[in-house]
Design a protein around this motif. Structure first.
Motif, PDB file in Angstrom:
ATOM      1  N   ILE A  23       0.840  -1.199   0.000  1.00 14.08           N
ATOM      2  CA  ILE A  23       0.000   0.000   0.000  1.00 14.08           C
ATOM      3  C   ILE A  23       0.874   1.247   0.000  1.00 14.08           C
ATOM      4  CG2 ILE A  23      -1.701   1.318   1.337  1.00 14.08           C
ATOM      5  CD1 ILE A  23      -2.842  -1.158  -0.069  1.00 14.08           C
ATOM      6  N   LYS A  24       1.934   1.239   0.801  1.00 13.53           N
ATOM      7  CA  LYS A  24       2.819   2.399   0.866  1.00 13.53           C
ATOM      8  C   LYS A  24       3.482   2.662  -0.478  1.00 13.53           C
ATOM      9  CE  LYS A  24       6.060   4.648   3.861  1.00 13.53           C
ATOM     10  NZ  LYS A  24       6.726   4.616   5.149  1.00 13.53           N
ATOM     11  N   SER A  28       2.917   6.049  -2.545  1.00 17.69           N
ATOM     12  CA  SER A  28       4.055   6.877  -2.945  1.00 17.69           C
ATOM     13  C   SER A  28       3.954   7.277  -4.413  1.00 17.69           C
ATOM     14  CB  SER A  28       5.373   6.143  -2.705  1.00 17.69           C
ATOM     15  OG  SER A  28       5.586   5.970  -1.333  1.00 17.69           O
ATOM     16  N   GLN A  29       3.526   6.352  -5.256  1.00 17.34           N
ATOM     17  CA  GLN A  29       3.339   6.671  -6.668  1.00 17.34           C
ATOM     18  C   GLN A  29       2.231   7.701  -6.860  1.00 17.34           C
ATOM     19  OE1 GLN A  29       2.636   2.898  -8.548  1.00 17.34           O
ATOM     20  NE2 GLN A  29       4.809   2.357  -8.599  1.00 17.34           N
ATOM     21  N   LEU A  30       1.147   7.566  -6.094  1.00 13.60           N
ATOM     22  CA  LEU A  30       0.042   8.531  -6.196  1.00 13.60           C
ATOM     23  C   LEU A  30       0.444   9.907  -5.685  1.00 13.60           C
ATOM     24  CD1 LEU A  30      -2.904   6.221  -5.074  1.00 13.60           C
ATOM     25  CD2 LEU A  30      -2.485   7.137  -7.367  1.00 13.60           C
ATOM     26  N   VAL A  31       1.276   9.935  -4.646  1.00 13.62           N
ATOM     27  CA  VAL A  31       1.780  11.212  -4.130  1.00 13.62           C
ATOM     28  C   VAL A  31       2.662  11.874  -5.179  1.00 13.62           C
ATOM     29  CG1 VAL A  31       3.290  12.271  -2.405  1.00 13.62           C
ATOM     30  CG2 VAL A  31       1.562  10.619  -1.688  1.00 13.62           C
ATOM     31  N   GLU A  41       3.081  12.915  10.403  1.00 13.44           N
ATOM     32  CA  GLU A  41       2.770  13.368  11.757  1.00 13.44           C
ATOM     33  C   GLU A  41       3.396  12.379  12.726  1.00 13.44           C
ATOM     34  OE1 GLU A  41      -1.403  13.911  12.250  1.00 13.44           O
ATOM     35  OE2 GLU A  41      -1.500  15.540  10.795  1.00 13.44           O
ATOM     36  N   ALA A  42       4.384  12.860  13.458  1.00 11.01           N
ATOM     37  CA  ALA A  42       5.182  11.999  14.339  1.00 11.01           C
ATOM     38  C   ALA A  42       5.796  10.899  13.479  1.00 11.01           C
ATOM     39  CB  ALA A  42       4.344  11.462  15.484  1.00 11.01           C
ATOM     40  N   ARG A  43       5.467   9.659  13.737  1.00  6.76           N
ATOM     41  CA  ARG A  43       6.027   8.566  12.935  1.00  6.76           C
ATOM     42  C   ARG A  43       4.983   7.959  12.006  1.00  6.76           C
ATOM     43  NH1 ARG A  43       9.129   4.446  16.469  1.00  6.76           N
ATOM     44  NH2 ARG A  43       9.930   3.918  14.423  1.00  6.76           N
ATOM     45  N   ILE A  44       3.830   8.607  11.907  1.00  2.80           N
ATOM     46  CA  ILE A  44       2.729   8.059  11.118  1.00  2.80           C
ATOM     47  C   ILE A  44       2.492   8.933   9.893  1.00  2.80           C
ATOM     48  CG2 ILE A  44       0.270   7.518  11.132  1.00  2.80           C
ATOM     49  CD1 ILE A  44       0.552   7.102  14.165  1.00  2.80           C
ATOM     50  N   GLY A  45       2.429   8.305   8.738  1.00  5.36           N
ATOM     51  CA  GLY A  45       2.122   9.023   7.509  1.00  5.36           C
ATOM     52  C   GLY A  45       0.619   9.108   7.305  1.00  5.36           C
ATOM     53  N   ILE A  46       0.138  10.296   6.993  1.00  4.00           N
ATOM     54  CA  ILE A  46      -1.279  10.513   6.737  1.00  4.00           C
ATOM     55  C   ILE A  46      -1.440  10.802   5.249  1.00  4.00           C
ATOM     56  CG2 ILE A  46      -3.301  11.899   7.338  1.00  4.00           C
ATOM     57  CD1 ILE A  46      -2.177  10.367   9.718  1.00  4.00           C
ATOM     58  N   TYR A  47      -2.375  10.106   4.611  1.00  6.10           N
ATOM     59  CA  TYR A  47      -2.617  10.249   3.179  1.00  6.10           C
ATOM     60  C   TYR A  47      -4.067  10.644   2.964  1.00  6.10           C
ATOM     61  CZ  TYR A  47       1.693   7.562   2.816  1.00  6.10           C
ATOM     62  OH  TYR A  47       2.993   7.136   2.938  1.00  6.10           O
ATOM     63  N   TRP A  48      -4.308  11.482   1.942  1.00  7.61           N
ATOM     64  CA  TRP A  48      -5.672  11.844   1.595  1.00  7.61           C
ATOM     65  C   TRP A  48      -5.750  12.378   0.175  1.00  7.61           C
ATOM     66  CZ3 TRP A  48      -2.451  15.134   4.032  1.00  7.61           C
ATOM     67  CH2 TRP A  48      -2.429  16.459   3.644  1.00  7.61           C
ATOM     68  N   VAL A  49      -6.954  12.274  -0.375  1.00  9.40           N
ATOM     69  CA  VAL A  49      -7.253  12.878  -1.671  1.00  9.40           C
ATOM     70  C   VAL A  49      -7.812  14.259  -1.348  1.00  9.40           C
ATOM     71  CG1 VAL A  49      -8.685  12.753  -3.732  1.00  9.40           C
ATOM     72  CG2 VAL A  49      -7.743  10.669  -2.742  1.00  9.40           C
ATOM     73  N   PRO A  50      -7.189  15.323  -1.850  1.00  6.25           N
ATOM     74  CA  PRO A  50      -7.660  16.666  -1.495  1.00  6.25           C
ATOM     75  C   PRO A  50      -9.023  16.972  -2.109  1.00  6.25           C
ATOM     76  CG  PRO A  50      -5.872  16.777  -3.087  1.00  6.25           C
ATOM     77  CD  PRO A  50      -6.017  15.349  -2.710  1.00  6.25           C
ATOM     78  N   THR A  51      -9.816  17.720  -1.353  1.00  5.67           N
ATOM     79  CA  THR A  51     -11.111  18.188  -1.862  1.00  5.67           C
ATOM     80  C   THR A  51     -10.861  19.352  -2.811  1.00  5.67           C
ATOM     81  OG1 THR A  51     -11.374  19.747  -0.049  1.00  5.67           O
ATOM     82  CG2 THR A  51     -12.274  17.537   0.290  1.00  5.67           C
ATOM     83  N   HIS A  52     -11.909  19.772  -3.507  1.00  3.26           N
ATOM     84  CA  HIS A  52     -11.766  20.909  -4.425  1.00  3.26           C
ATOM     85  C   HIS A  52     -11.340  22.168  -3.668  1.00  3.26           C
ATOM     86  CE1 HIS A  52     -13.153  18.771  -7.897  1.00  3.26           C
ATOM     87  NE2 HIS A  52     -14.244  18.370  -7.265  1.00  3.26           N
ATOM     88  N   ALA A  53     -11.880  22.365  -2.458  1.00  2.58           N
ATOM     89  CA  ALA A  53     -11.521  23.537  -1.657  1.00  2.58           C
ATOM     90  C   ALA A  53     -10.056  23.478  -1.246  1.00  2.58           C
ATOM     91  CB  ALA A  53     -12.418  23.624  -0.425  1.00  2.58           C
TER      92      ALA A  53
END
Length: 93
Positions: A23-24, A28-31, A41-53
């Motif tokens: 998954i990582k 990484s390819q999508l990023v 954040e700390a030792r945890i990577g947070i991933y998201w698809v940005p909204t239009h805003a």
């Protein structure tokens, strides 16, 4: 992934019945492609698809930074020569 919802690699791996390593690699390819955003954040990577805003805000902030950097540097050469002269003064022979 739902736009605006934050995910961790482990949570996505559980949802997709896959290993976090696979998954990582995919995330990484999508990023890199700009489809997904990532923040550490700390030792945890947070991933998201940005909204239009979020996309619009990001573009506005990027344009504001570019506008600030459009002026030309003045006095840079003189400061560099002054620093060089000072270094030569204190240099041991």
């Amino acid at each position: 992934m739902t736009p605006g919802v934050r995910y961790t690699c482990v949570a996505l791996a559980k949802q997709l019945n896959s290993s976090p390593r696979q998954i990582k690699a995919s995330l990484s390819q999508l990023v890199d492609a700009g489809t997904v955003r990532h923040v550490q954040e700390a030792r945890i990577g947070i991933y998201w698809v940005p909204t239009h805003a979020e996309k619009r805000n990001f573009e506005e902030e990027r344009m504001a930074r570019r506008t600030l950097l459009r002026h030309t540097l003045e006095g840079y050469d003189a400061d560099l020569r002054r620093l060089q002269s000072l270094c030569m003064l204190v240099r041991r022979s």
